[in-house]
Design a protein around this motif. Structure first.
Motif, PDB file in Angstrom:
ATOM      1  N   ASN A   1      -4.401  56.753  -5.971  1.00 27.06           N
ATOM      2  CA  ASN A   1      -5.027  55.343  -5.913  1.00 27.06           C
ATOM      3  C   ASN A   1      -6.501  55.052  -5.910  1.00 27.06           C
ATOM      4  O   ASN A   1      -7.010  54.305  -6.281  1.00 27.06           O
ATOM      5  N   GLN A   2      -7.198  56.183  -5.379  1.00 31.28           N
ATOM      6  CA  GLN A   2      -8.384  56.236  -5.054  1.00 31.28           C
ATOM      7  C   GLN A   2      -9.443  56.767  -6.076  1.00 31.28           C
ATOM      8  O   GLN A   2     -10.537  56.725  -5.948  1.00 31.28           O
TER       9      GLN A   2
ATOM     10  N   LYS B   1      -1.737  57.367 -12.326  1.00 34.99           N
ATOM     11  CA  LYS B   1      -1.380  56.393 -10.988  1.00 34.99           C
ATOM     12  C   LYS B   1      -0.025  55.862 -11.170  1.00 34.99           C
ATOM     13  O   LYS B   1       0.566  55.805 -12.434  1.00 34.99           O
ATOM     14  N   SER B   2       0.461  55.313 -10.077  1.00 31.29           N
ATOM     15  CA  SER B   2       2.244  54.971  -9.954  1.00 31.29           C
ATOM     16  C   SER B   2       1.896  53.782  -9.010  1.00 31.29           C
ATOM     17  O   SER B   2       3.130  53.626  -8.456  1.00 31.29           O
TER      18      SER B   2
ATOM     19  N   GLY C   1       1.998  54.525  -4.908  1.00 29.30           N
ATOM     20  CA  GLY C   1       1.507  55.676  -5.515  1.00 29.30           C
ATOM     21  C   GLY C   1       2.217  56.847  -5.852  1.00 29.30           C
ATOM     22  O   GLY C   1       1.944  57.856  -6.115  1.00 29.30           O
ATOM     23  N   ARG C   2       3.457  56.784  -5.013  1.00 31.92           N
ATOM     24  CA  ARG C   2       4.273  57.902  -5.135  1.00 31.92           C
ATOM     25  C   ARG C   2       5.150  57.626  -6.537  1.00 31.92           C
ATOM     26  O   ARG C   2       5.453  56.745  -7.074  1.00 31.92           O
ATOM     27  N   PHE C   3       5.324  58.985  -7.346  1.00 31.85           N
ATOM     28  CA  PHE C   3       5.607  58.954  -8.503  1.00 31.85           C
ATOM     29  C   PHE C   3       7.262  59.076  -8.573  1.00 31.85           C
ATOM     30  O   PHE C   3       7.895  59.958  -8.929  1.00 31.85           O
ATOM     31  N   SER C   4       7.877  58.013  -8.103  1.00 28.72           N
ATOM     32  CA  SER C   4       9.456  57.909  -7.877  1.00 28.72           C
ATOM     33  C   SER C   4       9.720  56.535  -7.906  1.00 28.72           C
ATOM     34  O   SER C   4       8.886  55.736  -7.595  1.00 28.72           O
ATOM     35  N   ASP C   5      11.086  56.141  -7.480  1.00 29.61           N
ATOM     36  CA  ASP C   5      11.304  54.712  -7.034  1.00 29.61           C
ATOM     37  C   ASP C   5      11.271  54.688  -5.796  1.00 29.61           C
ATOM     38  O   ASP C   5      11.384  53.381  -5.058  1.00 29.61           O
TER      39      ASP C   5
END
Length: 352
Positions: A46-47, A53-54, A70-74
Motif C-alpha cells: 500500500n505504501q 496492490k489490493s 492490502g491483503r490479496f484475498s477476500d
C-alpha cells in the motif's frame, strides 16, 4: 522500574491490552515475523508506487469490517490465521502500515511484498520490496522494539519468536517463464539452484539477528493457478503439468537444503513446511473440502483478474466459500483457513 519488568509479564500485559478478556493462555511463541510475497503481504505494498496492490474493493469483502487492507484475498491470510492459532492477535499487521505502532510491535509483523521473489531481480523491475530490503526493514523494526522495551527484552522477544518465509512462486511464474532473458541464461534446474543460493545468506543473516525458530514454506502447485491455466491450457482448462513438476522438484531440493542449514546452524530450529500436497489434494478432490470451483476464481471472469484487474467494477461470484481461488493467483480466505490448519499441524510437529 519499568525497564526491569520481566519480559513474560510485559508481553502478557501488552497482549491483555490488545485483546482484553480474549487472552486465556500463554501464546506458543512471543511473536511472529513473516517474509515473502503476496501470500503473506498484509498491506506493505500500500505504501509503494506499484500496481501490485489490493487495497480496494472487492478485496477484503470478508475481512472483519469488510475492509480492503492490502491483503490479496477476500479476507484473512494464512499468516493471520497462524498468528491466531499460536495465541497471538488474529491479524498480523504490515510493518509499513502507518498504524503499526505501540503494543502491536510486541507480537510480530509481516515484512512481505506482493509480487516479490527470492531472487531480487524478480522484485526490482516492479519497484517491490526485495528479500534483502525486507531484512533491512526487520533490522529497523528491531530498533523500534528495543526503543520501546529495552535491548534485553527485545532480544528475548525475538529469540522466542517464530520466523517464516513464504515465496518462490513469482520467481518461477514471472521471472522465469515470462522472461526470455532469464530462460536463456539459466536452465530450470540452474534457476532452482540460484534461488537456494539466494536463500542461504538470508537465513544466515536472520539467524544473526536473533532468530531461533524458522519455517520455510515450499511452493504450491502453481501450474494450477487460474492465471497459468489461462495462459497455457485455455482450451482444456487443466493444470500445467510442467509447472507442477517444477514446483515438486524445487520443493524436493528445498527440504534437503534446509537440512544442510540445520547442520551449519545447529542452534537454529529450521523446518520445511509442505504447502503443495494439501493444495493439490483440494484441487484433485474439491468436494471433500466443500469446494465446487477450483479452476476459475471468484473475481471477474475467473481467468486473468488479479490486483488492479480485480476491482470495484469486477463481478464477484455468488458464493465465495465454494471457490478455491479468490482472484487468478490467490486463494480465498476459506481455502487459506484449510491450508493454515494443515501448516499449523506441521509446525507443531517440528517447532513446538
Amino acid at each position: 522500574m519499568g525497564r526491569f519488568i520481566k519480559i513474560e509479564n510485559f508481553v502478557l500485559l501488552g497482549l491483555l491490552f490488545c485483546w482484553g478478556a480474549k487472552v486465556e493462555s500463554k501464546p506458543l511463541v512471543q511473536a511472529f515475523y513473516v517474509f515473502g510475497d503476496s501470500t503473506i503481504d498484509s498491506g506493505n505494498n500500500n505504501q509503494l508506487a506499484t500496481v501490485f496492490k489490493s487495497n480496494f474493493p472487492p478485496y477484503g469483502m470478508d475481512f472483519p469490517g469488510g475492509i480492503p487492507t492490502g491483503r490479496f484475498s477476500d479476507g484473512r491470510l494464512v499468516t493471520d490465521m497462524l498468528s491466531s492459532l499460536m495465541g497471538l492477535p488474529d491479524e498480523l499487521p504490515a510493518y509499513l502500515d502507518p498504524n503499526f505502532t505501540g503494543e502491536q510491535l510486541l507480537t510480530g509483523a509481516s515484512f512481505g511484498s506482493a509480487g516479490a521473489g527470492i531472487d531480487d531481480t524478480t522484485s526490482l523491475p516492479m519497484g517491490l520490496i526485495t528479500l534483502s530490503k525486507q531484512l533491512d526493514n526487520f533490522k529497523s523494526y528491531k530498533e523500534k522494539l528495543a526503543a520501546m522495551v529495552g535491548d534485553n527484552n527485545a532480544t528475548e522477544i525475538i529469540s522466542g519468536a517464530l520466523f517464516a518465509l513464504s515465496m518462490g512462486t513469482k520467481d518461477f511464474v514471472v521471472n522465469y517463464y515470462m522472461n526470455p532473458i532469464t530462460r536463456e541464461k539459466y536452465t530450470i534446474d540452474q534457476f532452482q539452484d540460484l534461488l537456494l543460493h539466494d536463500l542461504q545468506p538470508f537465513i544466515q543473516k536472520i539467524y544473526n539477528e536473533g532468530a531461533t525458530k524458522f519455517v520455510i514454506f515450499g511452493v504450491p502447485p502453481f501450474g494450477c493457478l487460474p492465471l497459468t491455466i489461462t495462459l497455457n491450457n485455455p482450451i482444456s482448462g487443466t493444470c500445467v503439468d510442467d509447472y507442477n513438476n517444477v514446483a515438486t522438484s524445487y520443493n524436493n531440493k528445498l527440504a534437503p537444503f534446509i537440512d544442510s542449514m540445520k547442520a551449519s546452524l545447529p542452534a537454529l530450529q529450521i523446518a520445511y513446511i509442505d504447502i503443495y500436497n494439501k493444495f493439490f489434494n483440494i484441487i484433485q478432490d474439491p468436494t471433500q473440502y466443500g469446494f465446487e470451483e477450483v479452476r476459475k476464481s471468484c473475481c471477474g471472469t475467473g481467468k486473468l483478474e488479479a490486483g488492479p484487474l480485480c476491482n470495484t467494477f469486477s463481478k464477484v461470484c455468488d458464493d465465495v466459500s465454494k471457490h478455491l481461488f479468490w482472484d487468478s493467483i490467490h486463494p480465498t480466505s476459506r481455502a487459506y483457513n484449510i491450508i493454515a490448519n494443515d501448516v499449523f499441524k506441521q509446525i507443531q510437529g517440528v517447532i513446538f
